[in-house]
Design a protein around this motif. Structure first.
Motif, PDB file in Angstrom:
ATOM      1  N   SER A  30       0.822  -1.219   0.000  1.00  0.00           N
ATOM      2  CA  SER A  30       0.000   0.000   0.000  1.00  0.00           C
ATOM      3  C   SER A  30       0.850   1.260   0.000  1.00  0.00           C
ATOM      4  O   SER A  30       0.457   2.288   0.542  1.00  0.00           O
ATOM      5  N   GLY A  31       2.035   1.178  -0.619  1.00  0.00           N
ATOM      6  CA  GLY A  31       2.831   2.369  -0.820  1.00  0.00           C
ATOM      7  C   GLY A  31       2.388   3.087  -2.083  1.00  0.00           C
ATOM      8  O   GLY A  31       1.335   2.787  -2.653  1.00  0.00           O
ATOM      9  N   PRO A  32       3.181   4.043  -2.562  1.00  0.00           N
ATOM     10  CA  PRO A  32       2.818   4.777  -3.776  1.00  0.00           C
ATOM     11  C   PRO A  32       2.541   3.880  -4.983  1.00  0.00           C
ATOM     12  O   PRO A  32       1.566   4.106  -5.709  1.00  0.00           O
ATOM     13  N   ALA A  33       3.369   2.857  -5.196  1.00  0.00           N
ATOM     14  CA  ALA A  33       3.158   1.972  -6.340  1.00  0.00           C
ATOM     15  C   ALA A  33       1.805   1.269  -6.245  1.00  0.00           C
ATOM     16  O   ALA A  33       1.072   1.160  -7.236  1.00  0.00           O
ATOM     17  N   LEU A  64       1.537  -4.327   7.270  1.00  0.00           N
ATOM     18  CA  LEU A  64       1.434  -3.403   8.394  1.00  0.00           C
ATOM     19  C   LEU A  64      -0.026  -3.018   8.646  1.00  0.00           C
ATOM     20  O   LEU A  64      -0.841  -3.051   7.724  1.00  0.00           O
ATOM     21  N   PRO A  65      -0.357  -2.590   9.869  1.00  0.00           N
ATOM     22  CA  PRO A  65      -1.709  -2.083  10.126  1.00  0.00           C
ATOM     23  C   PRO A  65      -1.916  -0.700   9.517  1.00  0.00           C
ATOM     24  O   PRO A  65      -3.037  -0.217   9.453  1.00  0.00           O
ATOM     25  N   THR A  66      -0.819  -0.068   9.084  1.00  0.00           N
ATOM     26  CA  THR A  66      -0.855   1.285   8.545  1.00  0.00           C
ATOM     27  C   THR A  66      -0.593   1.278   7.049  1.00  0.00           C
ATOM     28  O   THR A  66       0.271   0.548   6.571  1.00  0.00           O
ATOM     29  N   PRO A  67      -1.314   2.101   6.278  1.00  0.00           N
ATOM     30  CA  PRO A  67      -1.060   2.195   4.838  1.00  0.00           C
ATOM     31  C   PRO A  67       0.029   3.214   4.507  1.00  0.00           C
ATOM     32  O   PRO A  67       0.618   3.818   5.398  1.00  0.00           O
ATOM     33  N   PHE A  68       0.296   3.365   3.224  1.00  0.00           N
ATOM     34  CA  PHE A  68       1.123   4.407   2.620  1.00  0.00           C
ATOM     35  C   PHE A  68       2.605   4.080   2.512  1.00  0.00           C
ATOM     36  O   PHE A  68       3.388   4.888   2.002  1.00  0.00           O
ATOM     37  N   GLY A  69       3.055   2.913   2.972  1.00  0.00           N
ATOM     38  CA  GLY A  69       4.415   2.459   2.710  1.00  0.00           C
ATOM     39  C   GLY A  69       5.483   3.468   3.056  1.00  0.00           C
ATOM     40  O   GLY A  69       5.508   4.028   4.161  1.00  0.00           O
ATOM     41  N   PHE A  84      -6.748  -3.933   3.296  1.00  0.00           N
ATOM     42  CA  PHE A  84      -6.585  -5.040   4.230  1.00  0.00           C
ATOM     43  C   PHE A  84      -5.236  -4.885   4.923  1.00  0.00           C
ATOM     44  O   PHE A  84      -4.211  -5.321   4.404  1.00  0.00           O
ATOM     45  N   GLY A  85      -5.220  -4.222   6.079  1.00  0.00           N
ATOM     46  CA  GLY A  85      -3.974  -4.086   6.817  1.00  0.00           C
ATOM     47  C   GLY A  85      -3.717  -5.282   7.704  1.00  0.00           C
ATOM     48  O   GLY A  85      -4.626  -6.047   8.030  1.00  0.00           O
ATOM     49  N   ASN A  92     -11.023   2.026   7.900  1.00  0.00           N
ATOM     50  CA  ASN A  92     -11.635   2.786   9.001  1.00  0.00           C
ATOM     51  C   ASN A  92     -10.953   2.486  10.340  1.00  0.00           C
ATOM     52  O   ASN A  92     -10.987   3.309  11.261  1.00  0.00           O
ATOM     53  N   ALA A  93     -10.303   1.327  10.459  1.00  0.00           N
ATOM     54  CA  ALA A  93      -9.532   1.035  11.666  1.00  0.00           C
ATOM     55  C   ALA A  93      -8.204   1.804  11.637  1.00  0.00           C
ATOM     56  O   ALA A  93      -7.721   2.266  12.674  1.00  0.00           O
ATOM     57  N   TRP A  94      -7.619   1.934  10.441  1.00  0.00           N
ATOM     58  CA  TRP A  94      -6.439   2.791  10.311  1.00  0.00           C
ATOM     59  C   TRP A  94      -6.788   4.229  10.716  1.00  0.00           C
ATOM     60  O   TRP A  94      -5.984   4.921  11.352  1.00  0.00           O
TER      61      TRP A  94
END
Length: 486
Positions: free
Chosen positions: A29-32, A55-60, A92-93, A451-453
């Motif tokens: 879930s990074g830029p790519a 990871l539970p967090t997006p955006f890489g 899906f984190g 929504n959990a993030w």
């Protein structure tokens, strides 16, 4: 609780989708990953896109790689958030490819699987002493100060030495040097991890050597990053005059590259602008060229801890294969004393079971994003399997580079759909999201949807507001999951 809420969301939105949607899964879930999702959603109105991340967090790397004092670069997360909130997209984190779900299972569930999970390991030098304490990869150090949960317990010792050696002269190396040298009062209002800020406030590091194998003309950084580092207040810059001497080959490189010419000009100017009477405790930055590490030396007083780096002097020679100037050893050696070494020599991707991988290039063999068995010989395409980002092209480029990379991969997907090279959506429907949720439910995986993030996001911002920071990152797995699942 999380899976129940997710199932409710599906029942509410599934009816609005085609009865036979194009099921697309993006791993990473990074830029790519997000640029690929955006392009797929816009190009295919029947597509349903799921984005997985361990990871539970997006955006890489936007979250864990971009320096805390570069907030303008992180604005792109607003665009990525809008993509994640699209009714046809789901995050899906806390789902790991290879353990939570296998590549084969994903290929069975989805028409298209795009691997965009980047590079989460490091190249090694392979020289003696590389495993001594006090030696870290720049990736680990960056993850540490950016609050990545995998490096929360890194605890680099910044108090027992006043000197650090950074191997490499690319943008990551310059980022690391800047964070070590910049006044902590300027970092205190950034989103730097709290534990890192505390360590930097107590740091004894006053002298940094940025060491490169080749010369100033070949330095791999950008002018913007170099200007920012050179612009730190109260910093003395040291460069040996002999290192700034140019050859005819250097002149040719500078003639053909405006960027290389600008880098050289900035270094030349910096070399002549040092204060003639530096004060006690003044911070120093030494650019050292034409040196390659030969070995790391063990301390006599602190056994098992690095005390110096032994370098071999190099000279440049034109490569017959590439035509570029490459560094070759001269047989002359010198040592630089230090108590901390950061290796910024490149990231490395990690293969997973069932995925072809080129260990030499550190990428998945592909043709315009289509995964093939290997580059030479058997170039048979693996139906429905694609790559994007660093896993596709290697760890190069800036965030925007992934936009063009994603465009190429999605163009290949579209061509394969139109050409009938993918499993027929109508004759071979797949379970997609519903099947993945059922699989994860059966293995008791704690899936973290977007929504959990957002709960994590809100809590970090709340804690940051108490410290005059944009956010105070939750930096342990336990903290992240507790907040997300509450």
């Amino acid at each position: 609780m999380i899976l129940h809420a997710t199932r409710t969301w599906i029942s509410r939105t599934y009816s609005s989708l085609s009865s036979n949607p194009l099921h697309v899964c993006i791993v990473g879930s990074g830029p790519a990953g997000f640029y690929t999702a955006d392009k797929v959603l816009k190009a295919h109105q029947r597509a349903e896109v799921d984005i997985l991340d361990r990871l539970p967090t997006p955006f890489g790397l936007v979250r864990s790689g971009v320096a805390p004092d570069h907030p303008e670069t992180k604005v792109v997360v607003n665009q990525f958030s809008r993509i994640a909130q699209n009714d046809r997209c789901m995050f899906f984190g806390n789902v790991t490819l290879g353990s939570s779900v296998s590549l084969k299972e994903l290929r069975d569930l989805y028409h298209v699987v795009v691997l965009a999970y980047g590079a989460e390991s490091d190249r090694v030098l392979g020289v003696p002493g590389e495993d001594l304490e006090g030696i870290y990869s720049a990736r680990e150090f960056v993850w540490w100060y950016n609050g990545h949960p995998d490096c929360r317990n890194l605890i680099p010792d910044l108090q027992s030495t006043d000197t650090a050696v950074i191997l490499g002269q690319g943008n990551v190396a310059l980022d690391v040097a800047r964070i070590l040298l910049r006044p902590t009062s300027e970092l205190a209002t950034s989103d730097i991890a709290g534990h890192a800020l505390t360590a930097l406030e107590r740091s004894s590091i006053r002298k940094i050597y940025l060491v490169g194998r080749r010369g100033p003309v070949q330095a791999a950084c950008t002018a913007k990053e170099l200007r920012e580092l050179l612009g730190i207040k109260g910093l003395d810059i040291y460069i040996q005059e002999s290192d700034l001497e140019k050859t005819s080959a250097d002149e040719e490189e500078m003639k053909n590259s405006r960027i290389r010419r600008r880098i050289y000009e900035l270094l030349l100017k910096a070399a002549g602008s040092r204060s003639p009477n530096p004060g006690a405790g003044q911070r120093e930055l030494h650019f050292v060229f034409f040196r390659k590490p030969d070995r790391f030396l063990d301390s006599e007083n602190r056994r098992g801890h690095v005390t110096a780096v032994r370098f071999e002097k190099t000279a440049l020679k034109e490569s017959k294969d590439s035509g570029e100037q490459i560094a070759i050893g001269t047989g002359e050696f010198e040592e630089i004393d230090c108590g901390l070494v950061l290796k910024s020599i490149g990231y490395k991707s990690i293969p997973v079971d069932g995925l072809p991988f080129d260990p030499q290039k550190g990428v998945v063999p592909n043709i315009r994003g289509r995964v093939v068995r290997n580059y030479s010989g058997d170039q048979m395409l693996l139906e429905g399997l694609y790559v994007c980002g660093w896993l596709k092209r290697g760890p190069t480029g800036i965030i925007a580079t992934n936009l063009y990379c994603a465009e190429e991969t999605v163009a290949s997907i579209s061509e394969d759909l139109e050409g009938g090279h993918l499993a027929s959506i109508s004759s071979m429907p797949k379970r997609g999201r519903e099947g993945l949720l059922q699989l994860l439910d059966g293995s008791n995986e704690k899936v973290i949807p977007f929504n959990a993030w957002e709960k994590i996001d809100s809590e970090e911002k709340r804690q940051g507001s108490l410290r005059n920071k944009p956010r105070e990152k939750l930096s342990t797995w336990e903290e992240l999951l507790n907040v997300a699942l509450q």
